[in-house]
Design an enzyme around this catalytic site. Structure first.
Site, PDB file in Angstrom:
ATOM      1  N   ARG A  73      36.930  27.745  28.528  1.00  0.00           N
ATOM      2  CA  ARG A  73      35.523  28.017  28.829  1.00  0.00           C
ATOM      3  C   ARG A  73      35.262  29.540  28.852  1.00  0.00           C
ATOM      4  NH1 ARG A  73      32.586  30.970  32.245  1.00  0.00           N
ATOM      5  NH2 ARG A  73      33.977  30.457  33.956  1.00  0.00           N
ATOM      6  N   ASP A  74      35.834  30.218  29.829  1.00  0.00           N
ATOM      7  CA  ASP A  74      35.532  31.643  30.007  1.00  0.00           C
ATOM      8  C   ASP A  74      36.078  32.473  28.849  1.00  0.00           C
ATOM      9  OD1 ASP A  74      34.506  33.849  31.236  1.00  0.00           O
ATOM     10  OD2 ASP A  74      35.631  33.641  33.093  1.00  0.00           O
ATOM     11  N   HIS A 124      37.752  33.374  41.441  1.00  0.00           N
ATOM     12  CA  HIS A 124      37.720  33.552  39.978  1.00  0.00           C
ATOM     13  C   HIS A 124      37.779  35.058  39.724  1.00  0.00           C
ATOM     14  CE1 HIS A 124      36.228  32.639  35.839  1.00  0.00           C
ATOM     15  NE2 HIS A 124      35.663  33.828  35.965  1.00  0.00           N
ATOM     16  N   HIS A 153      38.724  38.521  37.322  1.00  0.00           N
ATOM     17  CA  HIS A 153      38.958  39.140  36.017  1.00  0.00           C
ATOM     18  C   HIS A 153      39.891  40.326  36.196  1.00  0.00           C
ATOM     19  CE1 HIS A 153      36.157  37.138  33.119  1.00  0.00           C
ATOM     20  NE2 HIS A 153      35.782  36.589  34.265  1.00  0.00           N
ATOM     21  N   CYS A 203      35.369  40.991  28.021  1.00  0.00           N
ATOM     22  CA  CYS A 203      33.954  41.037  28.366  1.00  0.00           C
ATOM     23  C   CYS A 203      33.234  41.701  27.217  1.00  0.00           C
ATOM     24  CB  CYS A 203      33.769  41.830  29.657  1.00  0.00           C
ATOM     25  SG  CYS A 203      32.049  42.155  30.005  1.00  0.00           S
ATOM     26  N   ASN A 223      40.108  37.187  31.992  1.00  0.00           N
ATOM     27  CA  ASN A 223      40.589  36.681  33.284  1.00  0.00           C
ATOM     28  C   ASN A 223      42.027  37.144  33.513  1.00  0.00           C
ATOM     29  OD1 ASN A 223      38.829  34.193  31.985  1.00  0.00           O
ATOM     30  ND2 ASN A 223      38.386  34.605  34.116  1.00  0.00           N
TER      31      ASN A 223
HETATM   32 ZN    ZN Z   1      34.675  34.816  34.384  1.00  0.00          ZN
END
Ligand code: ZN
Length: 312
Positions: A14-15, A211, A213, A244, A253
């Site tokens: 997902r991320d 969560h 990063h 990012c 992450n």
């Molecule tokens: Zn994230």
């Protein structure tokens, strides 16, 4: 005595993938999820129920959920931005739904075009929807406070604001809240301060996940700080993929492999077989040859004598 279990939740599908332009074919995603589950990863966030024109990379989330649900013992999680997303997530049969609520209202307006109050109303509607499902089949519903450690638009977010939102999420009917360092601003001291403050407001058992990063290289340091303050679930992505889009060169992450190695060497049980896990990287590098894969442990290899010499 058995070791304390710390849950690693894989969020790469997902991320990671939402930050990569190239679309990973569904069959590759299925192979990735299956391989990571076989390595012992207990929870995987397989995608996000957003309109395909916004994130075409995740357009096949429902199909991926259907596949992942057949893997025994795996908790299948997905992100939703709103009620429609939650309806689709529930229809697909996910075990866990997370809705992000940005602590920065500026970010919330820009991202989902909603104020905090509008988001909380939407979350109440999702809770009402979940309550129509027989109790045994209900997915777990988490309110994830994103940009909790700072926002690229607003900068630092006041702790009082985070507490206010955490309470609002619990009052709206979420099963628990999580804290997300969306921007990679968190530091160990900030993690301790915020985790303690939020737990004091919502109760120890209602904030258990983080969560993080690794944007500024403090990801694992933040994990160690949080471990001492009752956090038991950490999101991570295989190979730290994603990055990012607004910070070139910044990794995504925290790296699942490095996190698993660190927790294992500290004597925690993650249920993960690291050697098997590291082989899963091949699936990603074959499918996305231009994407950098991060991770110190995979690059350096496991230390001589691992794991036994590392557990005493
Ligand atoms: Zn994230």
């Amino acid at each position: 005595m058995t070791n304390k279990f710390i849950e690693i939740s894989e969020v790469g599908p997902r991320d990671g993938l939402q930050n990569i332009k190239q679309i990973m074919p569904l069959e590759v995603k299925k192979a990735w999820v299956s391989a990571e589950a076989s390595a012992g990863v207990p929870e995987i966030e397989v995608g996000s129920f957003v309109p395909p024109n916004i994130l075409p990379q995740l357009a096949d989330t429902a199909e991926l959920v259907a596949h992942a649900r057949n893997i025994p013992g795996l908790c299948v999680a997905a992100l939703v931005p709103n009620l429609i997303g939650a309806e689709n997530a529930i229809r697909s049969g996910v075990h866990k739904i997370t809705i992000p609520l940005s602590a920065s209202e500026t970010h919330s307006l820009k991202n989902v075009n909603r104020t905090h109050a509008q988001m909380i109303d939407e979350i109440k509607n999702i809770v009402a929807l979940i309550k129509t499902i027989p109790e045994v089949d209900r997915p777990k519903f988490e309110g994830g406070i994103s940009t909790a450690f700072g926002c690229t638009l607003e900068g630092k977010i006041k702790t009082t604001k985070i507490l206010e939102l955490a309470i609002a999420l619990m009052d709206a009917g979420c099963d628990e809240v999580g804290l997300s360092d969306t921007t990679g601003y968190a530091t160990p001291s900030h993690v301790v301060k915020l985790v303690k403050a939020v737990k004091a407001e919502v109760g120890d058992n209602n904030l258990t996940s983080l969560h993080i990063h690794n944007t500024r290289g403090l990801g694992l340091a933040n994990v160690v700080a949080a471990l001492d303050h009752g956090i038991t679930t950490f999101d991570a992505s295989l190979g730290g993929i994603g990055g990012c889009p607004f910070a070139p060169g910044a990794s995504g992450n925290i790296v699942t492999e490095d996190l698993a190695f660190m927790l294992d060497s500290m004597g925690y049980d993650t249920g993960i077989d690291l050697k098997t896990l590291m082989k899963v990287r091949k699936i990603i590098s074959n499918a996305l040859p231009d994407e950098p894969l991060y991770g110190f442990t995979p690059d350096a290899g496991l230390p001589k004598g691992y794991p036994n010499a590392y557990r005493d």
